[in-house]
Structures are given as C-alpha cells and as structure tokens.
Motif scaffolding. Structure first.
Motif, short mmCIF file in Angstrom:
data_model
loop_
_atom_site.label_atom_id
_atom_site.label_comp_id
_atom_site.label_asym_id
_atom_site.label_seq_id
_atom_site.Cartn_x
_atom_site.Cartn_y
_atom_site.Cartn_z
N HIS A 108 0.87 -1.17 0.00
CA HIS A 108 0.00 0.00 0.00
C HIS A 108 0.91 1.22 0.00
CE1 HIS A 108 -3.02 2.93 1.39
NE2 HIS A 108 -3.85 2.14 0.73
N GLN A 109 0.47 2.29 -0.59
CA GLN A 109 1.29 3.51 -0.72
C GLN A 109 1.74 4.03 0.65
OE1 GLN A 109 -0.69 6.54 -2.96
NE2 GLN A 109 1.21 7.57 -3.48
N THR A 110 1.02 3.73 1.70
CA THR A 110 1.37 4.21 3.04
C THR A 110 2.38 3.31 3.75
OG1 THR A 110 -0.46 2.99 4.05
CG2 THR A 110 -0.89 5.28 3.35
N GLN A 111 2.68 2.14 3.20
CA GLN A 111 3.57 1.19 3.85
C GLN A 111 5.03 1.45 3.50
OE1 GLN A 111 1.70 -2.42 2.41
NE2 GLN A 111 0.51 -2.63 4.30
N THR A 112 5.91 1.07 4.42
CA THR A 112 7.34 1.31 4.24
C THR A 112 8.12 0.07 3.80
OG1 THR A 112 7.73 0.90 6.58
CG2 THR A 112 7.34 3.20 5.91
N SER A 113 7.41 -1.02 3.53
CA SER A 113 8.08 -2.20 2.99
C SER A 113 7.18 -2.89 1.96
CB SER A 113 8.47 -3.18 4.10
OG SER A 113 7.34 -3.67 4.76
N TRP A 114 7.85 -3.55 1.02
CA TRP A 114 7.19 -4.32 -0.02
C TRP A 114 7.01 -5.76 0.45
CZ3 TRP A 114 5.59 -2.08 -4.50
CH2 TRP A 114 6.18 -0.90 -4.89
N VAL A 115 5.96 -6.41 0.04
CA VAL A 115 5.84 -7.87 0.11
C VAL A 115 6.40 -8.37 -1.21
CG1 VAL A 115 4.30 -9.84 0.27
CG2 VAL A 115 3.81 -7.77 1.59
N VAL A 116 7.31 -9.33 -1.15
CA VAL A 116 8.00 -9.81 -2.35
C VAL A 116 7.74 -11.31 -2.50
CG1 VAL A 116 10.22 -10.00 -3.54
CG2 VAL A 116 9.78 -8.05 -2.01
N TRP A 117 7.32 -11.70 -3.68
CA TRP A 117 7.09 -13.11 -3.99
C TRP A 117 7.91 -13.53 -5.20
CZ3 TRP A 117 1.11 -14.12 -4.49
CH2 TRP A 117 0.51 -14.05 -3.24
N GLU A 118 8.48 -14.71 -5.13
CA GLU A 118 8.85 -15.42 -6.34
C GLU A 118 7.55 -16.09 -6.77
OE1 GLU A 118 12.07 -18.55 -8.14
OE2 GLU A 118 11.66 -18.66 -6.00
N ALA A 119 7.21 -16.00 -8.04
CA ALA A 119 5.89 -16.44 -8.47
C ALA A 119 5.90 -16.89 -9.92
CB ALA A 119 4.88 -15.29 -8.30
N THR A 120 4.81 -17.54 -10.30
CA THR A 120 4.51 -17.75 -11.71
C THR A 120 3.33 -16.84 -12.04
OG1 THR A 120 3.00 -19.58 -11.23
CG2 THR A 120 5.30 -20.15 -11.71
N VAL A 121 3.10 -16.61 -13.32
CA VAL A 121 2.00 -15.74 -13.72
C VAL A 121 1.11 -16.47 -14.72
CG1 VAL A 121 3.16 -14.59 -15.66
CG2 VAL A 121 1.35 -13.39 -14.40
N THR A 122 -0.18 -16.24 -14.57
CA THR A 122 -1.16 -16.71 -15.54
C THR A 122 -1.86 -15.48 -16.09
OG1 THR A 122 -1.51 -18.74 -14.28
CG2 THR A 122 -3.21 -18.14 -15.90
N PRO A 123 -1.67 -15.18 -17.39
CA PRO A 123 -2.34 -14.01 -17.94
C PRO A 123 -3.84 -14.24 -17.96
CG PRO A 123 -1.20 -15.23 -19.67
CD PRO A 123 -0.87 -15.90 -18.37
N GLY A 124 -4.59 -13.15 -17.76
CA GLY A 124 -6.05 -13.26 -17.72
C GLY A 124 -6.68 -12.88 -19.04
N GLU A 125 -7.99 -12.95 -19.04
CA GLU A 125 -8.75 -12.62 -20.24
C GLU A 125 -8.70 -11.11 -20.49
OE1 GLU A 125 -12.68 -14.07 -19.50
OE2 GLU A 125 -12.10 -16.16 -19.81
N GLN A 126 -8.81 -10.77 -21.76
CA GLN A 126 -8.93 -9.37 -22.17
C GLN A 126 -10.18 -9.27 -23.03
OE1 GLN A 126 -5.32 -8.33 -24.20
NE2 GLN A 126 -4.06 -8.67 -22.41
N GLY A 127 -10.86 -8.16 -22.89
CA GLY A 127 -12.05 -7.99 -23.71
C GLY A 127 -12.81 -6.74 -23.35
N GLY A 128 -14.00 -6.64 -23.91
CA GLY A 128 -14.86 -5.51 -23.64
C GLY A 128 -15.99 -5.46 -24.66
N GLU A 129 -16.97 -4.64 -24.37
CA GLU A 129 -18.10 -4.45 -25.27
C GLU A 129 -18.03 -3.06 -25.89
OE1 GLU A 129 -21.81 -5.59 -23.48
OE2 GLU A 129 -20.94 -7.39 -22.62
N THR A 130 -19.00 -2.71 -26.66
CA THR A 130 -19.00 -1.48 -27.46
C THR A 130 -18.56 -0.24 -26.69
OG1 THR A 130 -20.76 -2.37 -28.81
CG2 THR A 130 -20.42 -0.01 -28.91
N ASN A 131 -19.12 0.00 -25.53
CA ASN A 131 -18.82 1.22 -24.78
C ASN A 131 -17.89 0.98 -23.59
OD1 ASN A 131 -20.34 2.96 -26.43
ND2 ASN A 131 -22.22 2.23 -25.46
N ASP A 132 -17.16 -0.12 -23.60
CA ASP A 132 -16.22 -0.45 -22.53
C ASP A 132 -14.80 -0.05 -22.91
OD1 ASP A 132 -18.25 -1.69 -21.12
OD2 ASP A 132 -17.73 -3.71 -21.80
N LYS A 133 -13.95 0.00 -21.92
CA LYS A 133 -12.51 0.03 -22.14
C LYS A 133 -12.05 -1.43 -22.13
CE LYS A 133 -11.90 4.47 -22.26
NZ LYS A 133 -11.42 5.13 -23.47
#
Length: 156
Positions: A108-133
């Motif tokens: 969080h922007q107010t915190q003075t330390s980071w939580v750090v993970w070694e991790a893997t990533v799974t990309p998520g879905e991307q999409g939207g409708e006519t008036n969406d971003k």
C-alpha cells in the motif's frame, strides 16, 4: 484510532528479469485486486481415536495468489502497451519450466516495505463491449516463502 485504507492506493510491480540492473515495472491501469492467502494450501487429517470426535489437521503446505484486474493501457504518443502489463503479457507469460518464475512485489502507498514473492503468472482474459474500455488481468501464484524489502528512493 485505526481507519480503513483505500484500495486504490495499492502498488504492484514486476521485476524485469532481463534487465542488467534491478528494474521494477509498475503495473498501470489496475482497478481491483484479490489476495487469496489460502490458495493451494494442503492439509493432512490427524484425527485419531483420542480426538474425542473432534476434527484435527496439520497444514502441510501454504500457498497464495494475487489476481490483479484493470484496463489495458497504452502510451498515447507511441501506442506501446504499459511496460508492466507488456512484460507480463509478452515476456513472463511465455516462459516455461525453470524460467517460468519471476518476482512480483506489492504494498500500500502508506507502507514502508514491499511484500515480495517469487511467483509464476497466468495471464487473464482481455475484452470488452461497445462502450467499454479493454480489460486486462493476471494472476500471480506464489512459489516458496514470501519475503519483504524496504521501500527505497521515495519512501512511503
């Protein structure tokens, strides 16, 4: 007296593992996140006759995930995708085996330390409708024990 903190002030960054010096890439455009500290937890039942009819267990494995969601972001002048999102989508997501792990950190922007993970990533879905971003998301799955690191070069 304690007060709740704003969800909008959480910061998430991924490490550019290909850079010659430690380069953290902020992920822009996020609108929500979900931290699941119990994901991938495994337990062993330890109930015995002397448990007197009550359930017992030991935790054998701890796990956790963080899912981040938001809007697909580009640089208006160049058309290039946000560097943090682009790293996840075009570099980290294509790595396999021992190369599939990388580092993610958040605070969080107010915190003075980071939580750090070694991790893997799974990309998520991307999409939207006519008036969406266009949406963007990714899920980070922790590998091993989490660590922390102090905030440097700008403070909390």
């Amino acid at each position: 007296m304690s007060r709740p903190i704003d969800a909008r002030r959480w910061l998430f960054e991924v490490l550019d593992a290909d850079a010659t010096t430690a380069t953290w890439l902020p992920i822009a455009g996020l609108t929500s996140f979900t931290h699941n500290p119990g994901e991938n937890e495994e337990t062993a039942e330890t109930v015995a006759f002397d448990s007197d009819g009550y359930y017992e267990q030991d935790v054998m494995q701890r796990g956790a995930t963080i899912e981040v969601e938001g809007q697909y972001r580009i640089d208006k002048a160049t058309g290039a995708q946000d560097p943090g999102q682009a790293y996840v989508d075009t570099v980290w997501a294509y790595r396999l085996g021992i190369d599939s792990r990388n580092t993610v950190r958040w605070r969080h922007q107010t915190q003075t330390s980071w939580v750090v993970w070694e991790a893997t990533v799974t990309p998520g879905e991307q999409g939207g409708e006519t008036n969406d971003k266009t949406s963007w998301s990714a899920t980070f799955t922790r590998c091993g024990k989490p660590t922390t690191a102090p905030v440097t070069g700008g403070g909390a």
